[in-house]
Design a protein around this motif. Structure first.
Motif, mmCIF file in Angstrom:
data_model
loop_
_atom_site.group_PDB
_atom_site.id
_atom_site.type_symbol
_atom_site.label_atom_id
_atom_site.label_comp_id
_atom_site.label_asym_id
_atom_site.label_seq_id
_atom_site.Cartn_x
_atom_site.Cartn_y
_atom_site.Cartn_z
ATOM 1 N N LEU A 144 0.835 -1.193 0.000
ATOM 2 C CA LEU A 144 0.000 0.000 0.000
ATOM 3 C C LEU A 144 0.869 1.243 0.000
ATOM 4 C CD1 LEU A 144 -2.803 -0.971 2.511
ATOM 5 C CD2 LEU A 144 -2.951 -0.836 0.040
ATOM 6 N N LEU A 145 0.538 2.160 -0.884
ATOM 7 C CA LEU A 145 1.284 3.403 -0.978
ATOM 8 C C LEU A 145 0.718 4.422 -0.003
ATOM 9 C CD1 LEU A 145 1.450 3.720 -4.851
ATOM 10 C CD2 LEU A 145 3.222 2.884 -3.342
ATOM 11 N N ARG A 146 1.574 5.279 0.470
ATOM 12 C CA ARG A 146 1.095 6.387 1.299
ATOM 13 C C ARG A 146 0.601 7.467 0.351
ATOM 14 N NH1 ARG A 146 4.155 9.469 6.161
ATOM 15 N NH2 ARG A 146 2.305 10.600 6.786
ATOM 16 N N ILE A 147 -0.674 7.777 0.449
ATOM 17 C CA ILE A 147 -1.295 8.716 -0.492
ATOM 18 C C ILE A 147 -1.578 10.024 0.227
ATOM 19 C CG2 ILE A 147 -3.243 9.074 -2.042
ATOM 20 C CD1 ILE A 147 -3.519 6.000 -2.123
ATOM 21 N N ASP A 148 -1.150 11.126 -0.382
ATOM 22 C CA ASP A 148 -1.374 12.450 0.193
ATOM 23 C C ASP A 148 -2.858 12.758 0.268
ATOM 24 O OD1 ASP A 148 1.378 12.833 0.316
ATOM 25 O OD2 ASP A 148 1.455 13.762 -1.670
ATOM 26 N N LEU A 149 -3.219 13.591 1.228
ATOM 27 C CA LEU A 149 -4.624 13.952 1.434
ATOM 28 C C LEU A 149 -5.214 14.641 0.204
ATOM 29 C CD1 LEU A 149 -7.092 14.117 3.270
ATOM 30 C CD2 LEU A 149 -6.194 16.295 4.132
ATOM 31 N N TRP A 150 -4.449 15.536 -0.438
ATOM 32 C CA TRP A 150 -4.984 16.259 -1.590
ATOM 33 C C TRP A 150 -5.295 15.305 -2.736
ATOM 34 C CZ3 TRP A 150 -2.910 16.498 -6.468
ATOM 35 C CH2 TRP A 150 -1.592 16.067 -6.618
ATOM 36 N N LYS A 151 -4.521 14.237 -2.873
ATOM 37 C CA LYS A 151 -4.787 13.251 -3.920
ATOM 38 C C LYS A 151 -6.077 12.490 -3.626
ATOM 39 C CE LYS A 151 -0.061 12.495 -5.478
ATOM 40 N NZ LYS A 151 1.000 11.505 -5.682
ATOM 41 N N LYS A 152 -6.308 12.176 -2.356
ATOM 42 C CA LYS A 152 -7.546 11.509 -1.977
ATOM 43 C C LYS A 152 -8.747 12.396 -2.255
ATOM 44 C CE LYS A 152 -5.519 8.746 1.738
ATOM 45 N NZ LYS A 152 -5.455 8.530 3.183
ATOM 46 N N ILE A 153 -8.616 13.689 -1.948
ATOM 47 C CA ILE A 153 -9.716 14.634 -2.180
ATOM 48 C C ILE A 153 -10.015 14.739 -3.669
ATOM 49 C CG2 ILE A 153 -10.389 17.062 -2.028
ATOM 50 C CD1 ILE A 153 -8.849 17.131 0.664
ATOM 51 N N VAL A 154 -8.983 14.917 -4.482
ATOM 52 C CA VAL A 154 -9.180 15.018 -5.936
ATOM 53 C C VAL A 154 -9.813 13.735 -6.467
ATOM 54 C CG1 VAL A 154 -7.965 15.138 -8.157
ATOM 55 C CG2 VAL A 154 -7.350 16.711 -6.316
ATOM 56 N N PHE A 155 -9.340 12.592 -5.987
ATOM 57 C CA PHE A 155 -9.871 11.311 -6.440
ATOM 58 C C PHE A 155 -11.374 11.222 -6.202
ATOM 59 C CE2 PHE A 155 -11.039 6.896 -5.528
ATOM 60 C CZ PHE A 155 -10.676 6.293 -6.714
ATOM 61 N N PHE A 156 -11.809 11.538 -4.984
ATOM 62 C CA PHE A 156 -13.233 11.414 -4.658
ATOM 63 C C PHE A 156 -14.075 12.532 -5.273
ATOM 64 C CE2 PHE A 156 -11.507 8.684 -1.258
ATOM 65 C CZ PHE A 156 -12.216 7.539 -1.584
ATOM 66 N N VAL A 157 -13.492 13.706 -5.485
ATOM 67 C CA VAL A 157 -14.225 14.798 -6.132
ATOM 68 C C VAL A 157 -14.552 14.428 -7.581
ATOM 69 C CG1 VAL A 157 -13.926 17.147 -7.042
ATOM 70 C CG2 VAL A 157 -13.477 16.679 -4.632
ATOM 71 N N VAL A 158 -13.703 13.673 -8.213
ATOM 72 C CA VAL A 158 -13.981 13.222 -9.586
ATOM 73 C C VAL A 158 -14.837 11.958 -9.570
ATOM 74 C CG1 VAL A 158 -12.923 12.348 -11.710
ATOM 75 C CG2 VAL A 158 -11.892 14.278 -10.515
ATOM 76 N N LEU A 159 -14.577 11.044 -8.647
ATOM 77 C CA LEU A 159 -15.262 9.758 -8.644
ATOM 78 C C LEU A 159 -16.755 9.862 -8.321
ATOM 79 C CD1 LEU A 159 -14.996 6.678 -8.927
ATOM 80 C CD2 LEU A 159 -14.584 6.600 -6.469
ATOM 81 N N PHE A 160 -17.116 10.591 -7.277
ATOM 82 C CA PHE A 160 -18.520 10.637 -6.861
ATOM 83 C C PHE A 160 -19.453 11.187 -7.942
ATOM 84 C CE2 PHE A 160 -17.276 10.574 -2.136
ATOM 85 C CZ PHE A 160 -17.346 9.192 -2.116
#
Length: 187
Positions: free
Chosen positions: A136-152
């Protein structure tokens, strides 16, 4: 040097996956029709899942979240897309792969599809060779936010444009009848 090439290839492949997924997400019903046109009628219900998988793969590659599992899954998707297009092209005469939905700016020819998919497969193979392990990679918070902002919104829009019973062979008994031929006429 390998790291810079990997970042560039990851961004290019990620943008292609993301753009392709988002364009098809806007018209999942059109993508369902394309799957039927390919001759894979019984799998038209997989359209929203394929679209979301493309978007997720594109986001992971674009955000540089690329461990071996992500890269190999993306590689497998391109292989499956190529096999499906080859089947549709040779068996059913389909010449437009529909990779970018109904976005006609990318009017396609079979040769262009194979060249593009060959590039994608080569790029993904290179990324697989230089990718980090499956831990498992350590993922920055901003990447998680961008991911879910596009995914949802993508999941929501895919659900809104999907038609689960659009290709059902079951016909309603009143379909196509005039009102005077139904029991509603007596009211």
């Amino acid at each position: 040097m390998k790291n810079k090439i990997a970042v560039i290839l990851s961004c290019i492949v990620g943008i292609l996956f993301l753009f392709s997924g988002i364009v098809k997400c806007i018209d999942v019903f059109g993508f369902q029709q394309l799957i039927i046109q390919y001759g894979i009628v019984k799998l038209h219900w997989t359209a929203p899942f394929i679209v979301i998988a493309e978007i997720v793969a594109g986001e992971f590659l674009l955000l540089q979240i690329r461990n071996k599992a992500v890269v190999w899954c993306s590689f497998l998707m391109v292989v499956l897309f190529t096999v499906a297009f080859t089947y549709a092209n040779y068996i059913n005469g389909v010449v437009d792969c529909g990779c970018f939905g109904r976005f006609k700016f990318f009017s396609e020819y079979p040769t262009l599809v194979y060249v593009r998919n060959g590039f994608l497969l080569s790029a993904l193979l290179f990324l697989a060779l230089v990718a980090k392990s499956n831990e498992l990679l350590r993922i920055d918070l901003w990447k998680k936010i961008v991911f879910f902002v596009v995914l949802f919104p993508s999941v929501f829009i895919s659900g809104m444009t999907y038609r689960p019973f659009a290709f059902s062979v079951v016909e309603h008994e009143l379909r196509g009848k005039a009102l005077s031929e139904t029991t509603l006429n007596k009211l």
